[in-house]
Structure formats: C-alpha cells, structure tokens
Write a protein that holds these residues in place. Structure first.
Motif: not given
Length: 283
Positions: A14-16, A43-47, A125-130, A203-205
């Motif tokens: 997924r990362r790539g 959705t991650v958009g909601t995030f 998500a916190p590492y590769i983006g939304f 990222c952590f919370g």
C-alpha cells in the motif's frame, strides 16, 4: 502468524501508491471506481477534518507478534501465496496499487479479520498521508463488498477531542519513555504544533490508541512502513528501540523485513537491517 505476515505485506504494498487506477480509462468499472465514495464513517477524509472521527473496526489481533525469522522454505511458502503481479508494487518504476486488492483477499483467507485489515490501513495514514490511504481504503472496501463483509465495520476509536493529546502522550511514553518529556521541553515554540501537538495528538492519540490491533503489532507495522519509505533511517532506529520497549524481539524485526524484501527491494531492506543491528547488536 500467516495473518500477521499478510497484514505486514499489504501495508508495505500500500505504501507505494502513485495514483494508480486499476481499471481502463473510460470503462464502466473505472467510472464506478472513481465515483464510489466511502461513507463518512469509513473515510480518511473525515479524519482530516476531525481526527477523532476516524472510523475503524473491531479488536483482537494475534498477540504473538512474531516468530523466529523465516527460513528459505517458509519464504517460498509466503511467495507462493502472493498474487502473480503483487511483486510489481515494490519496484521503483511501479510503486502503485497494482496487486494490492489480491493481498486483501489473501489476508482474509489466511485468517486476518476485517477489523485488523482496516486498522493496519489506518496505521499507515500518519506516515504515507491521507490521499494514498484513502485510495487503498476504497480497494479494501471493494474486496469486502465482493465477499459480502458488512460495511462500515464498528468504530475502534477510544479518544475524544478533549483527551486525544493526553492519551497520545501516554502511549508515546509507554513506547519511548522519558524521552518524550525531554523532547517536549526542548522543542522550539515555533515547532511545537508539529513535534508536540500534532504528533502526540494525531499519530499517537488518534491512531495508536485505537482498538483492533495491540501495541506490539502497531509498532512493528510502523517499523515496516517507515522502512519501506527509504531515507528515514533516524526514524527507523527510533522505532527499532520502540519495538524492543514494547516486547518485540530482534528476530521479530528480521522476520518482518524478510516479508517486506520482495516489495521494497534490497537497498531499503538492508538499510533497515542496519538500523536494527545498530540498536540491537548481535551478542
């Protein structure tokens, strides 16, 4: 253990993503793919708008985070379980979602729960983006629909807007110890929104506190995801130590890198292995 390895693999595949669409331009399937939208709870958009509304799934990932590193016969068995085109996802000239959907189906087949798959995606998500995470989530949902898995899955969030920072710091300290307090105190005022507020709260919370995957699994997934990005060796070393602190062993990390190798190649794998050896020297 097969389920764990499969989740590591599709997180790395997924990362790539580089904006790949799995259907021919102008085709009916492509139009349906582009028009399909996840419900707000998926959705991650909601995030992006309100991180605490990020929706996941249920709990209960395998707690045996690893086993002695893979021998050749076990690597061969892993390889035979991959889709024929899945290895393309790890090539420098083809960092796409090609071959991703079969990994989702294979993960389900070897015992991974839908909740675990969704949580592994959210961990990215916190590492590769939304944007990349959203595209992968759409494919995950397509596979779930084909297999008649009910959507949306149950939310796994545990924090609120009021306590996400506090809970995030608590998780950070459980992984990295007193270094978190030292980092917060030494961070310049103009950088605190990044290194303190957003890192701890988001990222952590918002992510690490979720149910569905235990802390050991989330930390080894993070190690794999950051290793696959390349050029993040200082962060890789930090998470090697974090893995040790939460109970993962050097063998667990080598096992995970062995699974990642076909998808991220030798340079990134060996760089990550160098980070492992720097933090955990051989006796």
């Amino acid at each position: 253990m097969w389920a764990f390895r499969r989740i590591v693999l599709f997180a790395v595949v997924r990362r790539g993503n580089r904006g790949f669409f799995p259907y021919a331009a102008g085709s009916k399937r492509r139009q349906e793919h582009e028009q399909s939208r996840l419900g707000r709870k998926e959705t991650v958009g909601t995030f992006r708008k309100r991180p605490v509304s990020f929706r996941g799934d249920r709990s209960g990932f395998r707690r045996d985070a690893g086993s002695p590193h893979l021998g050749r016969s076990r690597v061969a068995r892993v390889a035979r379980r991959q889709n024929a085109g899945a290895d393309h996802a790890g090539r420098p000239d083809g960092q796409t979602l090609d071959g991703f959907a079969p990994h989702v189906g294979a993960a389900l087949q070897v015992g991974a729960k839908p909740e675990e798959i969704k949580e592994a995606m959210y961990q990215c998500a916190p590492y590769i983006g939304f944007p990349k995470t959203e595209k992968a989530l759409r494919l995950v949902n397509e596979v779930f629909r084909e297999k008649r898995i009910p959507l949306p899955v149950a939310s796994q969030k545990t924090v609120t807007e009021d306590d996400r920072f506090m809970q995030g710091v608590k998780v950070q300290k459980s992984i990295f110890g007193a270094a978190i307090d030292a980092m917060h105190k030494s961070t310049p005022q103009n950088q605190r929104h990044l290194l303190r507020d957003m890192l701890s709260a988001f990222c952590f919370g918002d992510v690490y506190t979720r149910k569905g995957l235990d802390l050991r699994t989330r930390e080894i997934l993070t190690f794999c995801i950051i290793s696959s990005l390349g050029g993040c060796e200082s962060q890789v070393k930090s998470h090697v130590q974090g893995n040790v602190n939460v109970g993962n062993t050097k063998e667990n990390l080598i096992d995970a890198l062995t699974c990642c190798l076909p998808y991220i190649g030798f340079p990134r794998t060996l760089n990550a292995l160098g980070c492992v050896n720097a933090v955990i020297p051989e006796n």
